[in-house]
Design a protein around this motif. Structure first.
Motif, mmCIF file in Angstrom:
data_model
loop_
_atom_site.group_PDB
_atom_site.id
_atom_site.type_symbol
_atom_site.label_atom_id
_atom_site.label_comp_id
_atom_site.label_asym_id
_atom_site.label_seq_id
_atom_site.Cartn_x
_atom_site.Cartn_y
_atom_site.Cartn_z
ATOM 1 N N ASP A 116 -17.022 9.070 17.239
ATOM 2 C CA ASP A 116 -17.309 8.491 15.937
ATOM 3 C C ASP A 116 -16.699 7.103 15.803
ATOM 4 O O ASP A 116 -17.344 6.173 15.358
ATOM 5 N N GLY A 119 -17.588 5.163 19.836
ATOM 6 C CA GLY A 119 -18.904 5.195 20.453
ATOM 7 C C GLY A 119 -18.896 5.680 21.880
ATOM 8 O O GLY A 119 -19.887 5.527 22.584
ATOM 9 N N ARG A 130 -20.835 12.909 14.605
ATOM 10 C CA ARG A 130 -19.773 12.185 13.942
ATOM 11 C C ARG A 130 -18.954 13.159 13.107
ATOM 12 O O ARG A 130 -19.462 14.145 12.610
ATOM 13 N N GLN A 135 -23.261 11.471 8.998
ATOM 14 C CA GLN A 135 -24.337 11.383 9.998
ATOM 15 C C GLN A 135 -25.279 10.279 9.577
ATOM 16 O O GLN A 135 -25.727 10.246 8.459
ATOM 17 N N GLY A 136 -25.608 9.409 10.459
ATOM 18 C CA GLY A 136 -26.484 8.308 10.085
ATOM 19 C C GLY A 136 -25.715 7.035 9.819
ATOM 20 O O GLY A 136 -26.294 5.990 9.561
ATOM 21 N N PHE A 137 -24.396 7.100 9.880
ATOM 22 C CA PHE A 137 -23.588 5.899 9.748
ATOM 23 C C PHE A 137 -23.811 5.030 10.972
ATOM 24 O O PHE A 137 -23.894 5.532 12.088
ATOM 25 N N GLU A 138 -23.907 3.723 10.742
ATOM 26 C CA GLU A 138 -24.150 2.854 11.884
ATOM 27 C C GLU A 138 -22.904 2.091 12.223
ATOM 28 O O GLU A 138 -22.252 1.530 11.353
ATOM 29 N N GLY A 139 -22.614 2.028 13.481
ATOM 30 C CA GLY A 139 -21.438 1.280 13.891
ATOM 31 C C GLY A 139 -20.293 2.219 14.211
ATOM 32 O O GLY A 139 -20.307 3.397 13.881
ATOM 33 N N HIS A 140 -19.309 1.668 14.883
ATOM 34 C CA HIS A 140 -18.146 2.467 15.246
ATOM 35 C C HIS A 140 -16.916 1.761 14.733
ATOM 36 O O HIS A 140 -16.499 0.749 15.271
ATOM 37 N N TYR A 146 -15.546 -4.560 14.701
ATOM 38 C CA TYR A 146 -16.027 -4.050 13.427
ATOM 39 C C TYR A 146 -15.069 -4.555 12.356
ATOM 40 O O TYR A 146 -13.876 -4.328 12.438
#
Lengths: 565, 140, 331
Positions: A116, A119, A130, A135-140, A146
């Protein structure tokens, strides 16, 4: 304590897989090739000499300047010989590691967290989703590129609330025999925002899947922007029922990085405050556990004691819930006048209060019916799941960080470590009650020891690591310069890493700090005891009824602040 | 098996007669310890203005970045904060600003009510912080 | 003429009993909150009126002003009717309970009992059983699977413990030989209170009474920390309040029954016959206090444990009690 001989043995067995050994602050780390991690892990656990049966922590660190930018760090512990070893494996972006979940079940959620936050994929993991973000979150988030403020552009609210559906593997058999029921996140008994998805066959539970992350605040990322002194304020808010334990674990990891030890008086004060925070945490646990099972008066009696303790903590540190009382190399202030009498008065009354809780609960047939034989955790399962603290001790494993890896002069104190027999809820209840009594004993000894140390000797006298006294600052220019440098920038340890853990009220609470020579931590990793303990929930709850889930969650004693960070 | 049940009843009936331990707020108030980290106030110089020299240490040390400072240089060459704004809602009441101030300008009182009827009311400027010094004396 | 006087007398008795019982039910909430509060080393309500005595009135006014929410798919007639059923049933029990000695008012002999029928005890059990319908209907008509589950459980629990309750009372029946409640009280006054002859039945009856009313330690069907809230999950405002009033009324009714059957009814020293009902009130009050005391002390049993206790333990014990009473009477 740290295994120096393991490297040779491993090198002899796996000549190509083992790439090298490092040592930092006395801790031994063996570097392993990424693809061979599973083989080495199996060997480490099964070899009768090495027998590393517990996975303490699994985390990732991002070094974007390297080609193999992600480093996955495994911290292992051998119960038999009380030894620790660290394994490190490096992967490139897009590469994956084999999962060690079949060797140590504790790796299940820990690897999900690495996936999560960084990546890194783990092959062979039964359920790589995750865990702290939705769920569906973009990016790490914990990658260095980040931003700490979060990304605003390109962010859309998902059309439907995420995580509504339970995971696919839970829904497999669709012959109508099973019913899937949701408990939480708003529920009076789940001690915070915890959601548990239950798969029921009639009334009996077949499987339980906790869903976490509702309280995720990004503490680990935030701390990378703060100096070591400021980051202590973040630690209060992790396990907020026992704030001082968090401060202690973190500050000891920092002191290990710097290679210093505070003076004796500071150490004894720390011990006393740590045991007080253990008392506050256990009193809150007893209050809520009894309330969930229906005995609501115990809640009020426990809070009465807790108020007295919080008043004492407030007199010492200035705040009840978020003390942030430690400094690098000691404590912030000395004990105020008159506090010894207050503490003695509390300690004199406390045994009768515990006797009161016992009279209401311990032999009560209704209580026994609700807690005996419920939520049994076998000791081997417990060790394999990485469970620590009273949950592990309730299953009969005699392991306490204060005795096994003593810190902050705990070796000078006399106390016992209670263990249970059957590993059910009742045993965990008895273990925590006895721990409360032992904590009172330790506090009494600490008070006596503090009297023997010179007053005012509360911080290490190192000009780099502690600020000058205020009266000097206002008069002398060199003190003013030191004061400014210390607080605006902060001291920077030499590059390296350190792991330090304490016996928190919920289990082994540890910090893994990586320093790159700057005053801010490069990696601030919390080893959360409740997170690892909660993984054992499906094991404990299988075959029981729905009403027992509440009792079992209560007996694990979770705090969502620590689980979700 | 019956005796523990009766003992339990005994405990509760004893507590029934032993009197409550609660404090009837707001008629009775619980006293806070001398070290309590309450809301902030400014110490003043003889002419009633703030001692603050706008060094910026409190801004640097504040973990949630709750302090906003704009420094100017006065005619006599000394530093002075033109704007000093402390956001009471962002503040975590850790007391680090008090610890770092080299001139003891900002301090934390023992007042624990952080009340305001709007967010802007809870952003305190120099004037408000100086006024609070007098309120703090009244509360004690 | 006699008939008219009889009607007037009964009407007055009904009004008085109804008013007193409803007031008692309202103030039972005050008693519960105050006693629980002091057990838990805090004050109960103490702001609304001196010692919080106006709290039930404040709660009642609040309940009136709350929004009534009726689920769309609920069966409206049954949904509205359901809360009334347990309340009516509990209140009906009071119609056969003797509150005191027969007194002389205005030259007439007035029995302090609304209906002194010869089947008093049977009537009580019949009305208690009728009350369970309201719970099942309430849960079913809410069109909510959790409500239905909770309702079924509550009803199952009540039905199971009714059996044990009935068998326990058989002992009293055997000793007194009559179902007439006033007669039972009179026998206790002439002899000794039945609690001395049937102590075991007394304790069993108390346990079953707690289970009947769904009170701790048997209140799993309505405990909040369970998955679902129980049969009243879809109810709001006045109808919700009515379910709770029904529960308290049932508690008072059961306490009155215990007083009449075991504790000698209105028997007591010093007081003139006109004030004999004071002893009755005192005894019922003590039992209500005991119920609240138990609530504040014990944790709650899991549902399957409650059912096991009712069927596998209490019924055999009650039967054993009947057996021993019989042997005792023969010998």
């Amino acid at each position: 304590m740290w295994d120096r001989g393991a490297y040779e043995k491993l090198k002899a067995h796996f000549p190509e897989a083992i790439l090298g050994v490092e040592e930092s602050r006395g801790e031994v780390s063996v570097r392993v090739k990424a693809e061979e991690v599973l083989k080495v892990a199996k060997f480490l656990r099964e070899d009768p000499e090495l027998s590393y049966d517990m996975l303490v922590d699994l985390c990732g660190v991002d070094y974007p300047e390297r080609e193999e930018r992600f480093e996955v760090v495994y911290l292992l512990h051998s119960m038999k010989d009380n030894r620790r070893l660290r394994l490190k494996a490096r992967v490139r972006e897009g590469e994956s590691l084999p999962s060690v979940q079949e060797v140590w079940r504790a790796a299940n959620w820990l690897e999900r967290e690495v996936y999560d936050m960084f990546g890194v994929r783990f092959e062979g993991h039964p359920d790589l989703r995750r865990i702290l973000t939705w769920q569906g979150f973009e990016g790490h988030p914990l990658r260095k590129d980040y931003p700490v403020e979060g990304k605003e552009e390109g962010f859309e609210l998902p059309p439907e609330p995420p995580d509504l559906e339970p995971p696919e593997w839970l829904k497999e058999e669709g012959d109508g025999r099973y019913m899937i029921v949701n408990m939480g996140p708003q529920h009076p008994s789940t001690h915070g925002v915890l959601r548990v998805i239950l798969k029921l066959e009639g009334e009996q539970i077949v499987d339980a899947v906790p869903v976490l992350g509702h309280l995720h605040r990004g503490v680990e990322k935030l701390a990378e922007t703060m100096s070591y002194l400021k980051a202590q304020t973040l630690t209060d808010r992790l396990d907020y029922t026992a704030a001082f334990s968090n401060n202690l674990a973190y500050m000891m990891a920092v002191e290990k990085l710097f290679g210093i030890e505070p003076p004796k008086r500071a150490q004894y004060i720390r011990v006393m405050l740590a045991e007080f925070s253990r008392l506050t945490s256990h009193l809150l646990w007893l209050a809520t556990h009894a309330l969930d099972i229906g005995a609501m008066t115990v809640f009020f009696y426990c809070f009465r004691e807790r108020e007295t303790i919080l008043d004492i903590l407030e007199a010492i540190s200035g705040a009840r819930l978020t003390p942030s009382f430690l400094r690098i190399g000691g404590v912030a202030k000395d004990l105020p006048d008159g506090i010894e009498e207050r503490i003695e008065k509390f300690l004199d009354e406390f045994p009768s209060r515990i006797a009161e809780y016992e009279a209401l609960l311990s032999k009560n047939p209704i209580w026994l019916k609700r807690t005996k034989g419920i939520g049994v955790l076998q000791p081997d399962d417990a060790i394999n799941c990485g469970v620590t603290g009273p949950v592990l001790r309730g299953s009969g494993v005699r392991w306490d960080v204060r005795k096994a890896l003593p810190y902050s002069s705990y070796e000078e104190f006399e106390f016992e470590v209670p263990i249970g027999e059957r590993g059910d809820t009742y045993d965990r209840y008895l273990v925590r009650l006895e721990e409360m009594r032992q904590s009172a004993r330790i506090i009494r000894q600490a008070l006596r020891k503090i009297k023997d140390t010179p007053p005012g000797d509360i911080v290490i006298k190192d000009p780099y690591l502690s600020p000058p006294p205020k009266d000097q600052v206002q008069k002398e220019p060199h003190a003013l310069l030191r004061h400014f440098k210390y607080f605006s920038e902060g001291p920077a340890p030499l590059p390296g890493e350190a792991y330090m853990s304490v016996e928190g009220p919920k289990g082994e609470l540890g910090w893994y700090l990586v320093s790159d020579g700057t005053p801010k931590p490069y990696r601030f990793r919390v080893r959360p005891p409740c997170f690892v303990n909660l993984q054992a929930l499906p094991l404990m709850v299988k075959g029981h009824l729905v009403a027992d889930v509440v009792a079992v969650i209560g007996s694990i004693d979770i705090v969502l602040g620590e689980i979700d960070r | 098996m019956i005796w523990p049940l009766i003992k339990g009843l005994g405990v509760t009936i004893r507590r029934f007669f032993s009197g409550p331990v609660t404090v009837q707020y707001p008629e009775e108030r619980r006293s806070v310890s001398p070290r309590w980290r309450g809301i902030h106030y400014f110490e003043a110089t003889e002419d009633g203005d703030t001692r603050c020299v706008a060094c910026g240490l409190c801004v640097a040390i504040c973990p949630p970045k709750a302090i906003r400072l704009v420094a100017v240089e006065r005619e006599d060459g000394s530093r002075y904060p033109e704007i000093y704004e402390l956001d009471a809602i962002r503040c975590i009441y850790c007391g680090l600003c008090e610890e770092v101030c080299p001139v003891d300008a900002i301090k934390l009182s023992r007042i624990y009510n952080v009340v305001g009827s709007s967010r802007s009311e809870l952003k305190w400027d120099k004037k408000r912080l100086l006024e609070r010094r007098l309120e703090k004396e009244a509360v004690g | 003429m006699e008939f008219v006087y009889f009607l007037i007398e009964t009407a007055i008795k009904v009004i008085v009993v109804f008013a007193v019982v409803m007031l008692a039910v309202a103030y039972m909430t005050w008693v519960e909150r105050k006693v629980l509060g002091h057990i838990q080393v805090r004050y109960g309500p103490n702001r609304v009126g001196p010692y919080g005595l106006l709290q039930p009135i404040a709660d009642g006014i609040k309940a009136f002003f709350k929004e009534e929410v009726i689920p769309e798919k609920a069966d409206k007639v049954v949904y509205v009717m359901a809360p009334a059923i347990p309340l009516v049933a509990s209140l009906s029990i009071f119609s056969v309970i003797p509150f005191g000695e027969t007194v002389r008012i205005l030259g007439r002999e007035v029995k302090l009992c609304i209906a002194d029928v010869d089947i008093g005890l049977l009537f009580v059990f019949a009305m208690a059983s009728l009350g369970e319908y309201g719970i099942v209907l309430g849960g079913w008509s809410s069109y909510n699977k959790y409500g239905l589950m909770g309702a079924l459980r509550a009803a199952a629990q009540m039905v199971s413990y009714e059996i044990a309750l009935g068998i326990t009372v058989l002992g009293i029946l055997m000793l007194s030989g009559t179902l007439n409640l006033s007669e039972i009280v009179r026998q206790q006054i002439e002899g000794h209170w039945f609690v001395l002859y049937q102590p075991f039945a007394f304790i069993l009856f108390l346990i079953c009474m707690f289970a009947e009313i769904n009170r701790t330690p048997f209140d799993m069907p309505e405990a909040e920390s369970e998955l679902a809230c129980g049969y009243n999950i879809e109810y709001s405002s006045m109808k919700f309040a009515m379910f709770f009033m029904a529960e308290y009324a049932h508690l008072l009714a059961a306490s009155s029954l215990v007083t009449v059957l075991f504790l000698g009814g209105w028997d007591g020293p010093w007081l003139p016959p006109g004030l004999s009902w004071v002893w009755f009130v005192v005894k019922v009050g003590l039992l209500a206090f005991f119920a609240v005391w138990v609530r504040g002390t014990y944790p709650r049993l899991r549902y399957d444990q409650i059912m096991k206790l009712g069927w596998k333990i209490l019924i055999p014990l009650a039967l054993a009690n009947v057996l021993f009473t019989g042997l005792f009477m023969v010998v």
